[in-house]
Write a protein that holds these residues in place. Structure first.
Motif, PDB file in Angstrom:
ATOM      1  N   ILE A  38      15.435   5.557  -0.527  1.00  0.00           N
ATOM      2  CA  ILE A  38      16.594   6.006  -1.302  1.00  0.00           C
ATOM      3  C   ILE A  38      17.894   5.575  -0.637  1.00  0.00           C
ATOM      4  CG2 ILE A  38      17.820   8.031  -2.173  1.00  0.00           C
ATOM      5  CD1 ILE A  38      15.066   9.385  -2.453  1.00  0.00           C
ATOM      6  N   ALA A  39      17.932   5.659   0.695  1.00  0.00           N
ATOM      7  CA  ALA A  39      19.114   5.174   1.417  1.00  0.00           C
ATOM      8  C   ALA A  39      19.302   3.680   1.184  1.00  0.00           C
ATOM      9  CB  ALA A  39      18.969   5.468   2.911  1.00  0.00           C
ATOM     10  N   ILE A  40      18.203   2.949   1.113  1.00  0.00           N
ATOM     11  CA  ILE A  40      18.270   1.504   0.875  1.00  0.00           C
ATOM     12  C   ILE A  40      18.857   1.216  -0.506  1.00  0.00           C
ATOM     13  CG2 ILE A  40      16.876  -0.576   0.514  1.00  0.00           C
ATOM     14  CD1 ILE A  40      14.986   0.524   2.706  1.00  0.00           C
TER      15      ILE A  40
ATOM     16  N   PRO B 212       9.317   1.396   3.643  1.00  0.00           N
ATOM     17  CA  PRO B 212      10.022   0.134   3.847  1.00  0.00           C
ATOM     18  C   PRO B 212      11.265   0.322   4.712  1.00  0.00           C
ATOM     19  CG  PRO B 212      10.709   1.061   1.769  1.00  0.00           C
ATOM     20  CD  PRO B 212       9.669   2.010   2.334  1.00  0.00           C
ATOM     21  N   PHE B 213      11.759  -0.794   5.246  1.00  0.00           N
ATOM     22  CA  PHE B 213      13.078  -0.807   5.856  1.00  0.00           C
ATOM     23  C   PHE B 213      13.652  -2.210   5.700  1.00  0.00           C
ATOM     24  CE2 PHE B 213      10.080  -1.702   9.274  1.00  0.00           C
ATOM     25  CZ  PHE B 213      10.646  -2.768   9.959  1.00  0.00           C
ATOM     26  N   ILE B 214      14.947  -2.316   5.876  1.00  0.00           N
ATOM     27  CA  ILE B 214      15.609  -3.612   5.710  1.00  0.00           C
ATOM     28  C   ILE B 214      16.392  -3.962   6.961  1.00  0.00           C
ATOM     29  CG2 ILE B 214      15.779  -3.459   3.183  1.00  0.00           C
ATOM     30  CD1 ILE B 214      18.764  -2.672   3.590  1.00  0.00           C
ATOM     31  N   HIS B 215      16.546  -5.267   7.166  1.00  0.00           N
ATOM     32  CA  HIS B 215      17.499  -5.807   8.126  1.00  0.00           C
ATOM     33  C   HIS B 215      18.468  -6.658   7.323  1.00  0.00           C
ATOM     34  CE1 HIS B 215      14.714  -5.576  11.938  1.00  0.00           C
ATOM     35  NE2 HIS B 215      14.915  -4.403  11.366  1.00  0.00           N
ATOM     36  N   ASP B 216      19.722  -6.321   7.394  1.00  0.00           N
ATOM     37  CA  ASP B 216      20.750  -7.091   6.700  1.00  0.00           C
ATOM     38  C   ASP B 216      21.699  -7.610   7.772  1.00  0.00           C
ATOM     39  OD1 ASP B 216      22.216  -8.260   4.733  1.00  0.00           O
ATOM     40  OD2 ASP B 216      23.099  -6.421   3.958  1.00  0.00           O
ATOM     41  N   GLY B 217      21.359  -8.784   8.322  1.00  0.00           N
ATOM     42  CA  GLY B 217      22.063  -9.254   9.509  1.00  0.00           C
ATOM     43  C   GLY B 217      21.701  -8.349  10.673  1.00  0.00           C
ATOM     44  N   ASP B 218      22.693  -7.786  11.321  1.00  0.00           N
ATOM     45  CA  ASP B 218      22.461  -6.877  12.442  1.00  0.00           C
ATOM     46  C   ASP B 218      22.267  -5.423  11.992  1.00  0.00           C
ATOM     47  OD1 ASP B 218      22.703  -8.954  14.291  1.00  0.00           O
ATOM     48  OD2 ASP B 218      24.880  -8.700  14.451  1.00  0.00           O
ATOM     49  N   PHE B 219      22.448  -5.181  10.703  1.00  0.00           N
ATOM     50  CA  PHE B 219      22.342  -3.811  10.189  1.00  0.00           C
ATOM     51  C   PHE B 219      20.891  -3.497   9.823  1.00  0.00           C
ATOM     52  CE2 PHE B 219      22.553  -0.770   6.587  1.00  0.00           C
ATOM     53  CZ  PHE B 219      23.120   0.296   7.277  1.00  0.00           C
TER      54      PHE B 219
ATOM     55  N   TYR C 131       0.844  -1.199   0.000  1.00  0.00           N
ATOM     56  CA  TYR C 131       0.000   0.000   0.000  1.00  0.00           C
ATOM     57  C   TYR C 131       0.880   1.251   0.000  1.00  0.00           C
ATOM     58  CZ  TYR C 131      -3.741   3.197   1.513  1.00  0.00           C
ATOM     59  OH  TYR C 131      -4.649   4.226   1.604  1.00  0.00           O
ATOM     60  N   SER C 132       2.111   1.091   0.438  1.00  0.00           N
ATOM     61  CA  SER C 132       3.079   2.186   0.534  1.00  0.00           C
ATOM     62  C   SER C 132       3.872   2.322  -0.751  1.00  0.00           C
ATOM     63  CB  SER C 132       4.029   1.910   1.715  1.00  0.00           C
ATOM     64  OG  SER C 132       5.309   2.449   1.501  1.00  0.00           O
ATOM     65  N   GLN C 133       3.917   3.547  -1.291  1.00  0.00           N
ATOM     66  CA  GLN C 133       4.654   3.770  -2.543  1.00  0.00           C
ATOM     67  C   GLN C 133       6.135   3.422  -2.432  1.00  0.00           C
ATOM     68  OE1 GLN C 133       6.919   6.667  -2.824  1.00  0.00           O
ATOM     69  NE2 GLN C 133       7.707   5.770  -4.730  1.00  0.00           N
ATOM     70  N   PRO C 134       6.856   3.902  -1.420  1.00  0.00           N
ATOM     71  CA  PRO C 134       8.275   3.537  -1.342  1.00  0.00           C
ATOM     72  C   PRO C 134       8.477   2.031  -1.193  1.00  0.00           C
ATOM     73  CG  PRO C 134       7.801   5.405   0.074  1.00  0.00           C
ATOM     74  CD  PRO C 134       6.485   4.859  -0.359  1.00  0.00           C
TER      75      PRO C 134
ATOM     76  N   TYR D 155      22.549   1.802  -0.460  1.00  0.00           N
ATOM     77  CA  TYR D 155      23.206   0.721   0.283  1.00  0.00           C
ATOM     78  C   TYR D 155      23.302  -0.531  -0.577  1.00  0.00           C
ATOM     79  CZ  TYR D 155      23.859  -2.967   3.775  1.00  0.00           C
ATOM     80  OH  TYR D 155      24.318  -4.055   4.482  1.00  0.00           O
ATOM     81  N   LEU D 156      22.222  -0.885  -1.244  1.00  0.00           N
ATOM     82  CA  LEU D 156      22.229  -2.079  -2.100  1.00  0.00           C
ATOM     83  C   LEU D 156      23.244  -1.954  -3.231  1.00  0.00           C
ATOM     84  CD1 LEU D 156      18.377  -2.760  -2.426  1.00  0.00           C
ATOM     85  CD2 LEU D 156      20.012  -3.980  -0.985  1.00  0.00           C
ATOM     86  N   SER D 157      23.386  -0.734  -3.760  1.00  0.00           N
ATOM     87  CA  SER D 157      24.331  -0.539  -4.867  1.00  0.00           C
ATOM     88  C   SER D 157      25.772  -0.736  -4.406  1.00  0.00           C
ATOM     89  CB  SER D 157      24.160   0.856  -5.472  1.00  0.00           C
ATOM     90  OG  SER D 157      24.685   1.858  -4.637  1.00  0.00           O
ATOM     91  N   ARG D 158      26.028  -0.468  -3.127  1.00  0.00           N
ATOM     92  CA  ARG D 158      27.388  -0.619  -2.608  1.00  0.00           C
ATOM     93  C   ARG D 158      27.668  -2.046  -2.128  1.00  0.00           C
ATOM     94  NH1 ARG D 158      25.918   4.286  -0.032  1.00  0.00           N
ATOM     95  NH2 ARG D 158      25.583   3.149   1.927  1.00  0.00           N
TER      96      ARG D 158
END
Length: 226
Positions: free
Chosen positions: A69-71, A56-63, A10-13, A74-77
């Motif tokens: 946009i920040a996500i 949205p938000f992500i958990h990548d292990g403990d991060f 339902y959320s655009q981002p 991060y994914l690109s790096r």
């Protein structure tokens, strides 16, 4: 540990990041958050999942990371994200960032405001704004979309030129949302119609999958309660 994406379509981002992850073949675990039940606003949620309490938000292990946009950056790096989605070339990346910064107070602001006032608030609360306010918001929306066509859709089929990128997904998912408020930009802006068709074609089937809820909501006519 596999990347975890917390989202609600339902959320655009959320839709934009969901589509990107599906297209980039980055393995991820789907963690659906039901915004309608306000589960994201509990103290437990803030303490264990996200202090910002938005999707949205992500958990990548403990991060843990919020903000779409920040996500993407991060994914690109950190992952093998194809260069076309978020360019590594400095000049091309700067042009992507230029649009993403412009988007905040233009497409994001005007599309989201129109959607919230015309559909979201009446749908969930039964409270309607005046016709005068709706007309003003519509004027603002159409002025923004006219600027978008003029500034960003004049150099090729996509925002950055000949190749699709994440910025197209980010903008398209925002513009699609106004359909729930009985406004389809395709009917008013020929360049946007062609561009949206191009984005959808390049991103399917993930694009249609992410927009199922939007397509369903367009059939709902929100009326004042008698």
């Amino acid at each position: 540990m596999v990347l975890q994406l917390y989202y609600d379509l339902y959320s655009q981002p959320s839709r934009s990041i969901y589509i990107l992850l599906k297209l980039s073949n980055i393995p991820f675990k789907k963690c659906v958050i039901d915004l309608a039940t306000r589960e994201h606003l509990t103290r437990e949620f803030a303490e264990t999942k996200s202090k910002i309490q938005r999707v949205p938000f992500i958990h990548d292990g403990d991060f843990k990371l919020n903000e779409s946009i920040a996500i993407v950056r991060y994914l690109s790096r950190e992952y093998a994200l194809d260069d076309k989605w978020y360019p590594k070339d400095s000049a091309k990346q700067a042009k992507a960032d230029e649009f993403l910064e412009w988007n905040h107070l233009n497409i994001r602001l005007e599309c989201a405001t129109y959607f919230l006032v015309k559909f979201h608030i009446p749908f969930f609360t039964g409270k309607f704004s005046s016709k005068e306010r709706i007309k003003k918001l519509l004027r603002n929306l159409e002025r923004c979309l006219k600027d978008f066509e003029r500034i960003f859709l004049s150099n090729g089929p996509f925002i950055l030129g000949d190749q699709i990128s994440y910025v197209d997904i980010h903008a398209a998912t925002e513009i699609e949302q106004t359909r729930t408020a009985c406004y389809d930009a395709r009917d008013h802006f020929p360049k946007i119609r062609i561009w949206l068709d191009n984005v959808r074609s390049e991103c399917n089937p993930a694009y249609d999958e992410a927009h199922v809820i939007i397509n369903e909501l367009t059939s709902i006519e929100v009326k004042p309660k008698l």
